[in-house]
Design a protein around this motif. Structure first.
Motif, mmCIF file in Angstrom:
data_model
loop_
_atom_site.group_PDB
_atom_site.id
_atom_site.type_symbol
_atom_site.label_atom_id
_atom_site.label_comp_id
_atom_site.label_asym_id
_atom_site.label_seq_id
_atom_site.Cartn_x
_atom_site.Cartn_y
_atom_site.Cartn_z
ATOM 1 N N TRP A 48 -24.453 3.066 -4.026
ATOM 2 C CA TRP A 48 -23.356 2.223 -4.514
ATOM 3 C C TRP A 48 -23.760 0.770 -4.338
ATOM 4 C CZ3 TRP A 48 -19.666 3.216 -7.687
ATOM 5 C CH2 TRP A 48 -18.636 2.291 -7.867
ATOM 6 N N ASP A 49 -23.569 -0.041 -5.363
ATOM 7 C CA ASP A 49 -23.921 -1.456 -5.338
ATOM 8 C C ASP A 49 -25.382 -1.679 -4.957
ATOM 9 O OD1 ASP A 49 -21.425 -2.347 -6.193
ATOM 10 O OD2 ASP A 49 -20.661 -2.577 -4.149
ATOM 11 N N GLY A 50 -26.256 -0.821 -5.485
ATOM 12 C CA GLY A 50 -27.690 -1.009 -5.303
ATOM 13 C C GLY A 50 -28.254 -0.591 -3.956
ATOM 14 N N GLU A 51 -27.462 0.066 -3.128
ATOM 15 C CA GLU A 51 -27.997 0.518 -1.844
ATOM 16 C C GLU A 51 -27.370 1.846 -1.436
ATOM 17 O OE1 GLU A 51 -25.607 -1.961 1.488
ATOM 18 O OE2 GLU A 51 -26.898 -3.176 0.203
ATOM 19 N N VAL A 52 -28.023 2.508 -0.517
ATOM 20 C CA VAL A 52 -27.532 3.787 -0.025
ATOM 21 C C VAL A 52 -26.399 3.550 0.964
ATOM 22 C CG1 VAL A 52 -28.128 5.888 1.259
ATOM 23 C CG2 VAL A 52 -29.754 4.916 -0.380
ATOM 24 N N GLN A 53 -25.293 4.218 0.724
ATOM 25 C CA GLN A 53 -24.123 4.144 1.601
ATOM 26 C C GLN A 53 -24.035 5.427 2.424
ATOM 27 O OE1 GLN A 53 -22.141 1.300 1.450
ATOM 28 N NE2 GLN A 53 -23.607 0.576 -0.078
ATOM 29 N N ASP A 54 -23.419 5.344 3.574
ATOM 30 C CA ASP A 54 -23.193 6.503 4.444
ATOM 31 C C ASP A 54 -21.778 6.351 4.987
ATOM 32 O OD1 ASP A 54 -23.049 8.283 6.645
ATOM 33 O OD2 ASP A 54 -25.206 8.140 6.965
ATOM 34 N N ALA A 55 -20.872 7.215 4.542
ATOM 35 C CA ALA A 55 -19.459 7.018 4.863
ATOM 36 C C ALA A 55 -18.757 8.307 5.251
ATOM 37 C CB ALA A 55 -18.743 6.404 3.658
ATOM 38 N N ALA A 56 -17.824 8.195 6.169
ATOM 39 C CA ALA A 56 -16.911 9.292 6.479
ATOM 40 C C ALA A 56 -15.824 9.280 5.405
ATOM 41 C CB ALA A 56 -16.308 9.104 7.861
ATOM 42 N N GLU A 57 -15.553 10.435 4.812
ATOM 43 C CA GLU A 57 -14.534 10.551 3.786
ATOM 44 C C GLU A 57 -13.733 11.828 4.011
ATOM 45 O OE1 GLU A 57 -15.844 8.605 -0.288
ATOM 46 O OE2 GLU A 57 -17.192 10.265 0.236
ATOM 47 N N TRP A 58 -12.675 11.981 3.220
ATOM 48 C CA TRP A 58 -11.842 13.174 3.225
ATOM 49 C C TRP A 58 -11.932 13.810 1.853
ATOM 50 C CZ3 TRP A 58 -9.692 15.097 7.564
ATOM 51 C CH2 TRP A 58 -9.762 14.264 8.691
ATOM 52 N N ARG A 59 -12.455 15.026 1.815
ATOM 53 C CA ARG A 59 -12.611 15.756 0.556
ATOM 54 C C ARG A 59 -11.353 16.582 0.314
ATOM 55 N NH1 ARG A 59 -17.657 19.517 -1.354
ATOM 56 N NH2 ARG A 59 -16.533 20.650 -2.966
ATOM 57 N N THR A 60 -10.944 16.631 -0.947
ATOM 58 C CA THR A 60 -9.815 17.457 -1.331
ATOM 59 C C THR A 60 -10.239 18.356 -2.481
ATOM 60 O OG1 THR A 60 -8.376 15.596 -0.753
ATOM 61 C CG2 THR A 60 -7.364 17.443 -1.923
ATOM 62 N N ASP A 61 -10.051 19.663 -2.293
ATOM 63 C CA ASP A 61 -10.351 20.658 -3.319
ATOM 64 C C ASP A 61 -9.036 21.224 -3.836
ATOM 65 O OD1 ASP A 61 -13.101 20.402 -2.983
ATOM 66 O OD2 ASP A 61 -13.227 22.049 -1.555
ATOM 67 N N PHE A 62 -8.817 21.125 -5.135
ATOM 68 C CA PHE A 62 -7.603 21.605 -5.788
ATOM 69 C C PHE A 62 -7.928 22.874 -6.570
ATOM 70 C CE2 PHE A 62 -7.387 17.052 -5.355
ATOM 71 C CZ PHE A 62 -6.087 16.785 -4.972
ATOM 72 N N LYS A 63 -7.168 23.946 -6.354
ATOM 73 C CA LYS A 63 -7.344 25.188 -7.111
ATOM 74 C C LYS A 63 -6.358 25.161 -8.272
ATOM 75 C CE LYS A 63 -9.773 26.180 -3.485
ATOM 76 N NZ LYS A 63 -9.159 25.777 -2.251
ATOM 77 N N THR A 64 -6.885 25.317 -9.503
ATOM 78 C CA THR A 64 -6.018 25.214 -10.673
ATOM 79 C C THR A 64 -6.610 25.966 -11.858
ATOM 80 O OG1 THR A 64 -4.677 23.663 -11.953
ATOM 81 C CG2 THR A 64 -6.995 23.049 -11.580
ATOM 82 N N ARG A 65 -5.858 25.980 -12.961
ATOM 83 C CA ARG A 65 -6.331 26.568 -14.212
ATOM 84 C C ARG A 65 -7.235 25.562 -14.927
ATOM 85 N NH1 ARG A 65 -0.749 26.817 -15.545
ATOM 86 N NH2 ARG A 65 -1.351 25.880 -17.509
ATOM 87 N N ALA A 66 -8.212 26.073 -15.658
ATOM 88 C CA ALA A 66 -9.122 25.197 -16.394
ATOM 89 C C ALA A 66 -8.379 24.335 -17.410
ATOM 90 C CB ALA A 66 -10.210 26.019 -17.084
ATOM 91 N N ASP A 67 -7.328 24.877 -18.013
ATOM 92 C CA ASP A 67 -6.601 24.098 -19.022
ATOM 93 C C ASP A 67 -5.772 22.970 -18.410
ATOM 94 O OD1 ASP A 67 -4.844 26.149 -17.999
ATOM 95 O OD2 ASP A 67 -3.518 25.844 -19.705
ATOM 96 N N LEU A 68 -5.661 22.922 -17.085
ATOM 97 C CA LEU A 68 -4.986 21.811 -16.408
ATOM 98 C C LEU A 68 -5.965 20.792 -15.828
ATOM 99 C CD1 LEU A 68 -2.146 23.648 -14.441
ATOM 100 C CD2 LEU A 68 -1.912 22.198 -16.474
ATOM 101 N N ALA A 69 -7.260 21.042 -15.921
ATOM 102 C CA ALA A 69 -8.259 20.179 -15.280
ATOM 103 C C ALA A 69 -8.174 18.731 -15.766
ATOM 104 C CB ALA A 69 -9.664 20.732 -15.481
ATOM 105 N N ASP A 70 -8.028 18.515 -17.054
ATOM 106 C CA ASP A 70 -7.952 17.144 -17.572
ATOM 107 C C ASP A 70 -6.693 16.433 -17.087
ATOM 108 O OD1 ASP A 70 -10.380 17.352 -18.874
ATOM 109 O OD2 ASP A 70 -9.488 17.771 -20.841
ATOM 110 N N ARG A 71 -5.558 17.123 -17.111
ATOM 111 C CA ARG A 71 -4.307 16.516 -16.624
ATOM 112 C C ARG A 71 -4.392 16.203 -15.142
ATOM 113 N NH1 ARG A 71 0.561 20.119 -17.943
ATOM 114 N NH2 ARG A 71 1.544 18.671 -16.505
ATOM 115 N N LEU A 72 -4.925 17.147 -14.360
ATOM 116 C CA LEU A 72 -5.083 16.905 -12.930
ATOM 117 C C LEU A 72 -6.053 15.760 -12.682
ATOM 118 C CD1 LEU A 72 -4.640 17.545 -9.950
ATOM 119 C CD2 LEU A 72 -6.343 19.386 -10.174
ATOM 120 N N GLY A 73 -7.164 15.720 -13.416
ATOM 121 C CA GLY A 73 -8.129 14.641 -13.264
ATOM 122 C C GLY A 73 -7.525 13.277 -13.549
#
Length: 114
Positions: A48-73
């Motif tokens: 990011w911004d031309g250099e390697v970043q190392d960050a603590a983050e929170w991942r979220t996985d959403f279970k859904t139908r494929a036809d809702l992927a665009d709306r959810l996105g």
């Protein structure tokens, strides 16, 4: 395990804070854009911004139908704090039939906004 006949996906995003990740998870589930969401800590290493970043983050996985992927996105991107948020969908190719049916059922009804 059975091959999915429902065309389900897991949509993933990351956030800086657990609070923000949990708020978006709750909002998406309330709106019936996802049957469930899992929030957990991860360590991300990325360019990011031309250099390697190392960050603590929170991942979220959403279970859904494929036809809702665009709306959810779009829902996630509109409410995200990152300039360029990770919002990706990965197909579910197999799973427990009862669980797959549950995801379809829980995303079939209209949410408060729909």
């Amino acid at each position: 395990m059975a091959a999915t006949e429902h065309r389900l996906v897991v949509v993933t995003t990351t956030h800086e804070s657990e609070e923000r990740a949990r708020a978006l998870a709750s909002a998406a589930v309330r709106e019936r854009l996802a049957a469930c969401a899992q929030v957990y800590p991860v360590r991300s290493v990325y360019w990011w911004d031309g250099e390697v970043q190392d960050a603590a983050e929170w991942r979220t996985d959403f279970k859904t139908r494929a036809d809702l992927a665009d709306r959810l996105g779009a829902f996630l991107a509109d409410r995200h704090d990152y300039e360029t948020p990770e919002v990706i969908a990965v197909p579910v190719v197999a799973g427990h039939p009862g669980y797959l049916d549950w995801v379809v059922t829980e995303t079939a009804g209209p949410g408060p906004g729909g």
